[in-house]
Write a protein that holds these residues in place. Structure first.
Motif, PDB file in Angstrom:
ATOM      1  N   LEU A  10       0.854  -1.179   0.000  1.00 23.07           N
ATOM      2  CA  LEU A  10       0.000   0.000   0.000  1.00 23.07           C
ATOM      3  C   LEU A  10       0.893   1.234   0.000  1.00 23.07           C
ATOM      4  CD1 LEU A  10      -2.871   1.205   0.190  1.00 23.07           C
ATOM      5  CD2 LEU A  10      -2.628   1.138   2.678  1.00 23.07           C
ATOM      6  N   VAL A  11       0.823   2.007  -1.067  1.00 22.78           N
ATOM      7  CA  VAL A  11       1.595   3.244  -1.176  1.00 22.78           C
ATOM      8  C   VAL A  11       0.641   4.368  -1.549  1.00 22.78           C
ATOM      9  CG1 VAL A  11       3.760   2.100  -1.819  1.00 22.78           C
ATOM     10  CG2 VAL A  11       2.175   2.805  -3.595  1.00 22.78           C
ATOM     11  N   GLY A  12       1.132   5.593  -1.409  1.00 17.21           N
ATOM     12  CA  GLY A  12       0.333   6.726  -1.841  1.00 17.21           C
ATOM     13  C   GLY A  12      -0.592   7.301  -0.784  1.00 17.21           C
ATOM     14  N   GLU A  13      -0.501   6.823   0.415  1.00 13.88           N
ATOM     15  CA  GLU A  13      -1.295   7.405   1.503  1.00 13.88           C
ATOM     16  C   GLU A  13      -0.654   8.733   1.904  1.00 13.88           C
ATOM     17  OE1 GLU A  13      -4.195   6.368   2.903  1.00 13.88           O
ATOM     18  OE2 GLU A  13      -4.203   4.849   1.338  1.00 13.88           O
ATOM     19  N   PRO A  14      -1.355   9.558   2.684  1.00  7.69           N
ATOM     20  CA  PRO A  14      -0.711  10.776   3.186  1.00  7.69           C
ATOM     21  C   PRO A  14       0.608  10.423   3.870  1.00  7.69           C
ATOM     22  CG  PRO A  14      -3.043  10.820   3.679  1.00  7.69           C
ATOM     23  CD  PRO A  14      -2.740   9.444   3.125  1.00  7.69           C
ATOM     24  N   LEU A  15       1.547  11.365   3.850  1.00 11.09           N
ATOM     25  CA  LEU A  15       2.922  11.095   4.267  1.00 11.09           C
ATOM     26  C   LEU A  15       3.028  10.410   5.625  1.00 11.09           C
ATOM     27  CD1 LEU A  15       5.841  11.415   3.313  1.00 11.09           C
ATOM     28  CD2 LEU A  15       5.898  13.611   4.494  1.00 11.09           C
ATOM     29  N   ALA A  16       2.257  10.850   6.617  1.00 12.26           N
ATOM     30  CA  ALA A  16       2.337  10.247   7.957  1.00 12.26           C
ATOM     31  C   ALA A  16       1.994   8.761   7.912  1.00 12.26           C
ATOM     32  CB  ALA A  16       1.397  10.972   8.924  1.00 12.26           C
ATOM     33  N   LEU A  17       0.928   8.414   7.209  1.00 15.39           N
ATOM     34  CA  LEU A  17       0.504   7.018   7.139  1.00 15.39           C
ATOM     35  C   LEU A  17       1.400   6.229   6.209  1.00 15.39           C
ATOM     36  CD1 LEU A  17      -3.337   7.630   7.139  1.00 15.39           C
ATOM     37  CD2 LEU A  17      -1.784   7.272   9.075  1.00 15.39           C
ATOM     38  N   ASP A  18       1.918   6.888   5.181  1.00 12.18           N
ATOM     39  CA  ASP A  18       2.858   6.233   4.284  1.00 12.18           C
ATOM     40  C   ASP A  18       4.120   5.828   5.036  1.00 12.18           C
ATOM     41  OD1 ASP A  18       3.145   5.509   1.407  1.00 12.18           O
ATOM     42  OD2 ASP A  18       4.963   6.725   1.599  1.00 12.18           O
ATOM     43  N   LEU A  19       4.555   6.682   5.966  1.00  9.88           N
ATOM     44  CA  LEU A  19       5.717   6.317   6.792  1.00  9.88           C
ATOM     45  C   LEU A  19       5.379   5.131   7.688  1.00  9.88           C
ATOM     46  CD1 LEU A  19       8.574   6.676   7.832  1.00  9.88           C
ATOM     47  CD2 LEU A  19       7.748   8.518   9.316  1.00  9.88           C
ATOM     48  N   LEU A  20       4.203   5.128   8.291  1.00 10.07           N
ATOM     49  CA  LEU A  20       3.801   3.966   9.098  1.00 10.07           C
ATOM     50  C   LEU A  20       3.783   2.694   8.253  1.00 10.07           C
ATOM     51  CD1 LEU A  20       0.880   5.295  11.315  1.00 10.07           C
ATOM     52  CD2 LEU A  20       3.156   4.594  12.063  1.00 10.07           C
ATOM     53  N   ASN A  21       3.392   2.820   7.006  1.00 10.53           N
ATOM     54  CA  ASN A  21       3.269   1.664   6.122  1.00 10.53           C
ATOM     55  C   ASN A  21       4.597   1.175   5.571  1.00 10.53           C
ATOM     56  OD1 ASN A  21       0.540   1.640   6.592  1.00 10.53           O
ATOM     57  ND2 ASN A  21       0.018   2.721   4.710  1.00 10.53           N
ATOM     58  N   THR A  22       5.704   1.687   6.125  1.00  9.39           N
ATOM     59  CA  THR A  22       7.007   1.115   5.768  1.00  9.39           C
ATOM     60  C   THR A  22       7.228  -0.192   6.529  1.00  9.39           C
ATOM     61  OG1 THR A  22       8.143   2.516   7.399  1.00  9.39           O
ATOM     62  CG2 THR A  22       8.085   3.303   5.108  1.00  9.39           C
ATOM     63  N   ARG A  23       6.280  -0.547   7.377  1.00  6.58           N
ATOM     64  CA  ARG A  23       6.215  -1.878   8.004  1.00  6.58           C
ATOM     65  C   ARG A  23       4.927  -2.523   7.519  1.00  6.58           C
ATOM     66  NH1 ARG A  23       6.998   0.148  13.765  1.00  6.58           N
ATOM     67  NH2 ARG A  23       9.228   0.297  13.980  1.00  6.58           N
ATOM     68  N   TRP A  24       5.016  -3.779   7.102  1.00 11.92           N
ATOM     69  CA  TRP A  24       3.836  -4.505   6.648  1.00 11.92           C
ATOM     70  C   TRP A  24       4.058  -5.989   6.876  1.00 11.92           C
ATOM     71  CZ3 TRP A  24       7.704  -2.820   3.545  1.00 11.92           C
ATOM     72  CH2 TRP A  24       8.242  -3.708   2.618  1.00 11.92           C
ATOM     73  N   MET A  25       2.971  -6.735   6.791  1.00  8.91           N
ATOM     74  CA  MET A  25       3.045  -8.196   6.973  1.00  8.91           C
ATOM     75  C   MET A  25       3.104  -8.881   5.608  1.00  8.91           C
ATOM     76  SD  MET A  25       2.966  -8.797  10.236  1.00  8.91           S
ATOM     77  CE  MET A  25       2.422 -10.460  10.499  1.00  8.91           C
ATOM     78  N   LYS A  26       3.942  -9.891   5.534  1.00  9.13           N
ATOM     79  CA  LYS A  26       4.001 -10.736   4.340  1.00  9.13           C
ATOM     80  C   LYS A  26       4.210 -12.163   4.816  1.00  9.13           C
ATOM     81  CE  LYS A  26       6.293 -11.443  -0.051  1.00  9.13           C
ATOM     82  NZ  LYS A  26       7.360 -11.007  -0.948  1.00  9.13           N
ATOM     83  N   ASP A  27       3.263 -13.011   4.507  1.00  8.23           N
ATOM     84  CA  ASP A  27       3.317 -14.411   4.924  1.00  8.23           C
ATOM     85  C   ASP A  27       3.536 -14.551   6.425  1.00  8.23           C
ATOM     86  OD1 ASP A  27       3.004 -15.182   2.221  1.00  8.23           O
ATOM     87  OD2 ASP A  27       5.171 -15.075   1.898  1.00  8.23           O
ATOM     88  N   CYS A 138      -6.131  -0.993   8.999  1.00  6.21           N
ATOM     89  CA  CYS A 138      -6.872  -2.015   8.269  1.00  6.21           C
ATOM     90  C   CYS A 138      -7.580  -2.938   9.260  1.00  6.21           C
ATOM     91  CB  CYS A 138      -5.920  -2.813   7.385  1.00  6.21           C
ATOM     92  SG  CYS A 138      -6.750  -4.094   6.408  1.00  6.21           S
ATOM     93  N   ALA A 139      -8.817  -3.295   8.945  1.00  7.49           N
ATOM     94  CA  ALA A 139      -9.634  -4.123   9.844  1.00  7.49           C
ATOM     95  C   ALA A 139      -9.237  -5.601   9.818  1.00  7.49           C
ATOM     96  CB  ALA A 139     -11.111  -3.975   9.481  1.00  7.49           C
ATOM     97  N   HIS A 140      -8.418  -6.006   8.881  1.00  9.10           N
ATOM     98  CA  HIS A 140      -7.996  -7.410   8.847  1.00  9.10           C
ATOM     99  C   HIS A 140      -7.030  -7.669  10.000  1.00  9.10           C
ATOM    100  CE1 HIS A 140      -6.267 -11.189   7.518  1.00  9.10           C
ATOM    101  NE2 HIS A 140      -7.340 -11.320   6.758  1.00  9.10           N
ATOM    102  N   GLU A 141      -7.294  -8.693  10.769  1.00  6.56           N
ATOM    103  CA  GLU A 141      -6.516  -8.944  11.993  1.00  6.56           C
ATOM    104  C   GLU A 141      -5.036  -9.228  11.734  1.00  6.56           C
ATOM    105  OE1 GLU A 141      -8.098 -12.804  10.514  1.00  6.56           O
ATOM    106  OE2 GLU A 141      -9.119 -10.955  11.065  1.00  6.56           O
ATOM    107  N   ALA A 142      -4.688  -9.660  10.542  1.00  8.57           N
ATOM    108  CA  ALA A 142      -3.287  -9.973  10.245  1.00  8.57           C
ATOM    109  C   ALA A 142      -2.590  -8.842   9.493  1.00  8.57           C
ATOM    110  CB  ALA A 142      -3.207 -11.258   9.422  1.00  8.57           C
ATOM    111  N   CYS A 143      -3.246  -7.696   9.374  1.00  7.41           N
ATOM    112  CA  CYS A 143      -2.670  -6.582   8.625  1.00  7.41           C
ATOM    113  C   CYS A 143      -2.304  -5.449   9.581  1.00  7.41           C
ATOM    114  CB  CYS A 143      -3.666  -6.076   7.576  1.00  7.41           C
ATOM    115  SG  CYS A 143      -2.995  -4.796   6.500  1.00  7.41           S
ATOM    116  N   ILE A 144      -1.199  -4.788   9.309  1.00  8.85           N
ATOM    117  CA  ILE A 144      -0.767  -3.676  10.166  1.00  8.85           C
ATOM    118  C   ILE A 144      -0.697  -2.357   9.394  1.00  8.85           C
ATOM    119  CG2 ILE A 144       0.467  -5.175  11.781  1.00  8.85           C
ATOM    120  CD1 ILE A 144       3.084  -4.385  10.375  1.00  8.85           C
ATOM    121  N   LEU A 145      -1.297  -2.326   8.200  1.00  6.70           N
ATOM    122  CA  LEU A 145      -1.255  -1.119   7.370  1.00  6.70           C
ATOM    123  C   LEU A 145      -2.297  -0.098   7.816  1.00  6.70           C
ATOM    124  CD1 LEU A 145      -0.718  -2.737   3.870  1.00  6.70           C
ATOM    125  CD2 LEU A 145       0.970  -1.622   5.333  1.00  6.70           C
TER     126      LEU A 145
END
Length: 180
Positions: A10-27, A138-145
Motif C-alpha cells: 500500500l503506497v500513496g497514503e498521506p505522508l504520515a501514514l505512508d511512513l507507518l506503512n514502511t512496516r507490513w506483513m508478508k506471509d 486495516c480491519a484485517h486482523e493480520a494486517c498492520i497497514l
C-alpha cells in the motif's frame, strides 16, 4: 538512474501514514522497508522526497524515531504518544513567506536529516485537524497497514479490498461453511 521499486503493498497514503506503512506483513512476517539506507532511499523516492533529502544512516535513524512516535499516537494512546511526537516536531518549524504567487510556508530544520520524519509528523497534525476519524488501521486482523479513508461515506475498512477485504470475506465464508 535506476530506481528500486517500492515493494510495499500500500503506497500513496498521506505522508504520515505512508511512513507507518514502511512496516507490513508478508506471509505472517513483519517486513520493514526502513531496515537500511537503501530502503529509506526507496521510501524517500516513493514519497516524493528523494530529491530533497539524503538517504543516510542518521536520516534513517531520525525517520525511524518519527515512525515510532507516529505508531504510538495512531495505534496507542494519543496522550502518551504526543510527547514523543512533540520531540520530533521540535526539530523543525514553518516559516511563513510571501511570494509573487501569494502567501506560502517553508519548512525549516536545524538539521535537515530530521526533515522526512518531521514532515510526516506535521502531516499527521494536518490529518488530525481535517478528520481524525478518517485515520484508520486495516480491519484485517493480520494486517498492520494504515490508510486515510477518503470514501464518500467514511466506511472503508480495508487497506485494500482486493487483498485484505477478500481475505476477510473468504475467511467468513469458510467459517460459515464449516459450521453448517
Amino acid at each position: 538512474m535506476t530506481t528500486t521499486p517500492d515493494p510495499r503493498p500500500l503506497v500513496g497514503e498521506p505522508l504520515a501514514l505512508d511512513l507507518l506503512n514502511t512496516r507490513w506483513m508478508k506471509d505472517g512476517v513483519v517486513q520493514d522497508l526502513l531496515s537500511g539506507s537503501r530502503g529509506l532511499a526507496v521510501w524517500l523516492g516513493s514519497a516524493g522526497l528523494g530529491e530533497r533529502f539524503e538517504a543516510n544512516p542518521i536520516t534513517l535513524a531520525h525517520t525511524k524515531i518519527a515512525r515510532d512516535a507516529l505508531h504510538a499516537v495512531v495505534d496507542g494512546s494519543l496522550a502518551q504518544g504526543a510527547e514523543n511526537l512533540d520531540l520530533v516536531l521540535d526539530q523543525g518549524r514553518i516559516r511563513a513567506t510571501l511570494t509573487a504567487d501569494g502567501p506560502g510556508e517553508i519548512p525549516e530544520f536545524d538539521d535537515p536529516r530530521w526533515g522526512p520524519g518531521w514532515l510526516a509528523a506535521r502531516n499527521y497534525l494536518e490529518l488530525l485537524a481535517a478528520a481524525p476519524d478518517r485515520i484508520r488501521r486495516c480491519a484485517h486482523e493480520a494486517c498492520i497497514l494504515h490508510f486515510y479513508d477518503t470514501s464518500r461515506n467514511g466506511t472503508r475498512r480495508w487497506c485494500s479490498m482486493a487483498a485484505c477485504g477478500n481475505r476477510a470475506k473468504a475467511s467468513r465464508h469458510y467459517t460459515r461453511a464449516k459450521e453448517s
